[in-house]
Scaffold this motif. Sequence first.
Motif, short mmCIF file in Angstrom:
data_model
loop_
_atom_site.label_atom_id
_atom_site.label_comp_id
_atom_site.label_asym_id
_atom_site.label_seq_id
_atom_site.Cartn_x
_atom_site.Cartn_y
_atom_site.Cartn_z
N ASP A 174 -12.49 -2.63 0.71
CA ASP A 174 -11.01 -2.39 0.14
C ASP A 174 -10.90 -1.37 -1.06
OD1 ASP A 174 -12.34 -3.76 -1.78
OD2 ASP A 174 -11.40 -5.67 -1.35
N PHE A 175 -11.77 -0.49 -1.29
CA PHE A 175 -11.53 0.53 -2.08
C PHE A 175 -12.26 1.77 -1.70
CE2 PHE A 175 -15.40 -1.86 -3.75
CZ PHE A 175 -16.02 -0.82 -3.99
N LEU A 207 -20.56 -1.19 -6.37
CA LEU A 207 -19.27 -1.62 -6.48
C LEU A 207 -19.09 -2.86 -5.69
CD1 LEU A 207 -17.01 1.49 -6.94
CD2 LEU A 207 -17.78 -0.09 -8.90
N SER A 208 -19.53 -2.75 -4.48
CA SER A 208 -19.06 -3.85 -3.41
C SER A 208 -19.91 -4.92 -3.90
CB SER A 208 -19.85 -3.48 -1.89
OG SER A 208 -18.87 -2.49 -1.53
N MET A 268 -10.35 -2.68 -12.67
CA MET A 268 -11.69 -1.92 -12.78
C MET A 268 -11.64 -1.26 -14.48
SD MET A 268 -14.00 -0.45 -11.60
CE MET A 268 -13.88 -0.50 -9.88
N THR A 269 -12.71 -1.49 -15.08
CA THR A 269 -12.72 -0.90 -16.31
C THR A 269 -13.90 0.32 -16.22
OG1 THR A 269 -14.46 -2.31 -16.99
CG2 THR A 269 -12.38 -2.85 -17.43
N PHE A 278 -17.20 0.72 -13.62
CA PHE A 278 -17.03 1.55 -12.59
C PHE A 278 -18.60 2.20 -12.30
CE2 PHE A 278 -15.87 5.61 -10.90
CZ PHE A 278 -15.72 5.50 -9.78
N SER A 279 -18.86 2.57 -11.24
CA SER A 279 -19.91 3.27 -10.76
C SER A 279 -19.98 4.06 -9.46
CB SER A 279 -20.96 2.17 -10.45
OG SER A 279 -22.06 2.63 -9.74
N GLU A 308 -7.93 3.02 -5.23
CA GLU A 308 -7.69 1.87 -4.40
C GLU A 308 -7.19 2.09 -3.05
OE1 GLU A 308 -4.32 -0.10 -6.33
OE2 GLU A 308 -5.38 -0.01 -8.34
N ARG A 330 -9.65 -13.62 -1.88
CA ARG A 330 -10.16 -12.32 -1.37
C ARG A 330 -10.09 -11.58 -2.62
NH1 ARG A 330 -6.18 -8.24 1.27
NH2 ARG A 330 -7.31 -6.55 0.52
N VAL A 331 -11.10 -11.08 -3.19
CA VAL A 331 -11.18 -10.20 -4.30
C VAL A 331 -11.10 -8.67 -4.47
CG1 VAL A 331 -12.68 -9.72 -6.49
CG2 VAL A 331 -12.87 -11.94 -5.52
N THR A 332 -10.01 -8.16 -4.95
CA THR A 332 -9.75 -6.80 -4.96
C THR A 332 -9.91 -6.13 -6.30
OG1 THR A 332 -8.34 -7.43 -3.16
CG2 THR A 332 -8.20 -5.13 -3.90
N LEU A 333 -10.65 -5.04 -6.33
CA LEU A 333 -10.76 -4.22 -7.64
C LEU A 333 -9.58 -3.34 -7.75
CD1 LEU A 333 -14.74 -3.53 -7.76
CD2 LEU A 333 -13.40 -5.48 -9.11
N VAL A 334 -8.87 -3.21 -8.72
CA VAL A 334 -7.73 -2.44 -8.89
C VAL A 334 -8.04 -1.34 -9.83
CG1 VAL A 334 -6.17 -3.62 -7.60
CG2 VAL A 334 -6.44 -3.77 -10.01
N GLU A 375 -18.12 -6.78 -6.38
CA GLU A 375 -17.03 -7.67 -6.03
C GLU A 375 -17.62 -8.91 -5.15
OE1 GLU A 375 -13.09 -4.95 -4.22
OE2 GLU A 375 -14.99 -5.41 -2.89
N ASP A 376 -18.74 -8.75 -4.69
CA ASP A 376 -19.34 -10.16 -4.23
C ASP A 376 -19.63 -11.04 -4.98
OD1 ASP A 376 -18.73 -9.08 -1.51
OD2 ASP A 376 -20.85 -8.31 -1.08
N GLU A 422 -21.77 4.49 -7.37
CA GLU A 422 -22.39 3.95 -6.14
C GLU A 422 -21.40 2.80 -5.69
OE1 GLU A 422 -25.42 4.88 -4.97
OE2 GLU A 422 -25.63 6.01 -6.95
N VAL A 423 -21.09 3.19 -4.40
CA VAL A 423 -20.10 2.20 -3.63
C VAL A 423 -21.03 1.03 -3.44
CG1 VAL A 423 -19.09 1.82 -1.33
CG2 VAL A 423 -18.86 3.95 -2.53
N PHE A 430 -12.43 6.17 -9.05
CA PHE A 430 -12.26 4.78 -8.19
C PHE A 430 -10.75 5.03 -7.38
CE2 PHE A 430 -10.15 0.60 -8.03
CZ PHE A 430 -11.03 -0.09 -7.31
#
Lengths: 143, 448
Positions: free
Chosen positions: A41-42, B403-404, B391-392, B396-397, A11, B423-427, B407-408, B399-400, A9
């Motif tokens: 955004d990632f 993940l998207s 992110m944990t 995590f996957s 960022e 705005r949701v952002t995975l970090v 997030e949605d 597949e983008v 992953f």
Amino acid sequence: MTIDQLSVFVENEPGRLAEVTEVLGKADVDLRAMSLADARDFGVLRVIVSDPRRASEVLKDAGHAVTVTQVLAVSIEDKPGSLAGILRVLADAGVSVEYLYAFITREKGNAYVILRVEDNARATEIFRRHDIKTVAANEIYDL
Amino acid sequence: MNFARSLSKAVKEEVIALGYYQEDMERASRETMRKLQDERLVKTVKHAYDNIPYYREKMKEKGVEPGDVRGTEDIRKLPFLSKEDLRESYPYGFLAKPLSECVRIQSTSGTTGKRVVAFYTQNDIELWEECCARAIAAVGGTKEDVVHVCYGYGLFTGGPGLNGGSHKVGSLTLPMSSGNSERQIQFMTDLGSTILCCTPSYAAFLAESIHSMGVRDKIKLKAGIFGAEAWSEEMRRDIERNLGIRAYDIYGLTEISGPGVSFECEEQMGMHINEDHFFPEIIDPETGEPLPFGEKGELVFSCITKEAFPLLRYRTRDICVLSRDECSCGRTLVKMSKPMGRSDDMLIIRGVNVFPSQIETVLMNAGYPANYQIIVDRVKHTDTFEVQVEMTPEMFSDEVRELSEREDELLMSMRNMLGISPRVTLVNPRSIARSEGKAVRVIDKRKV
């Protein structure tokens, strides 16, 4: 005949990709092939490395989210139409490809394609039937 | 025309021309007001004790009976109420009238999934609207005005409150609700809106749009009533300059009634509390001890005229200062400063109350660990709101798309819970700053 691919992953911040590759560099892990998929955004960095287990450990230790995915590697001739050839046999068999990336090797005239398909066993069987050469894990790691 | 009606209209017009809606109350002598407050408090305490079992228990726990409260000087004998009490007694626990006598609910955020629901009898609505009418009259509103309300209509009290106030004043009311700026500006120019009611950030946004559409000379606005979020004097001046109006603050909370608990006059120095309805106190938020006027502390209100939802000593969590200094507008109503902060972790983002615990609830419900950070900023007078979620490994996957989608999904549940979209952002895992092992949940970069 599957290969361990690491997905990391990343960022969407300047320097994040550099960090990941630095961690691998410091651990003496060689990168064989890579591809970066980006979302809003990632990003997800997908890599084939010389030592997937070690790479996964050091990345996790450095606080990254990492997952291992089984992918296929196919060796093809580096000439026009050869990628189309393998995709056609998969398509005709109804196997869908999630993503792929390709790289050429030091060995002249040869290229490798990394494929993520929904069913590895089935794809392997189809390749065997069509005399398409799948590459063993060690062969890729030790390139 | 009926003679009596035209006479009363004439009298009303004369009063409103001065900027008062109910002059007798707005300019009452201290003695008159105090006597009224004493009587109303005594009556409301008895009403609450008799009709709200939850409150009766609270009073008993504190060892106080209705007879112990003989006037406002005894108010400190009463227990405090907070959002937690409303959550525990949700939804009907604080209802002091039969539902058959209630005509409306309004609602605001709770600290977790449960919202706060406030009930109103017809009389409660009338009094609330009168409070809003005072606010409109105070900025020069009369029946000649066109009041453009673009606060949200619905559960949020902003739209309904100012709408009702505008009706009371007799102004032509434009129930625009929020959003669709082009239509807002179209109506503003075509129908000649003179008083704008919305959040200050939306006013600033409309001002920009008006300029970029080049219709500034077609705007007839003279005043604005802007509340529901914090704004600075600098922002006030910007809005005033850009729209060619005078901008006034208004304050309120759903639990107490809605906007119009207090309002600004032409002096633009603090808001007059409608203390004939809402008795204010300032307390030390730590000890609960009452503080004298002039000292900074937490604002506490007792509703002394409400029938359906008569909250007494309700802790607003807003930190401010009360003052009885004489006001040049002629009103004798006590004044409160703009809220200077909160004694809890509530954030007001784009006029919406947001509690970090609500975000936590969404994450837990979705099976995520509650590792998050809220980042709020203000860009061009508009709040930006980002929620970073760690992110944990399980989340995590490769597949983008997956993940998207996650997030949605998070975004959707947060929007449903909060009423506004972050705005949701995975970090990265463990990337959220921790101070002394405790994660920093909120970073508020706004300077107001």
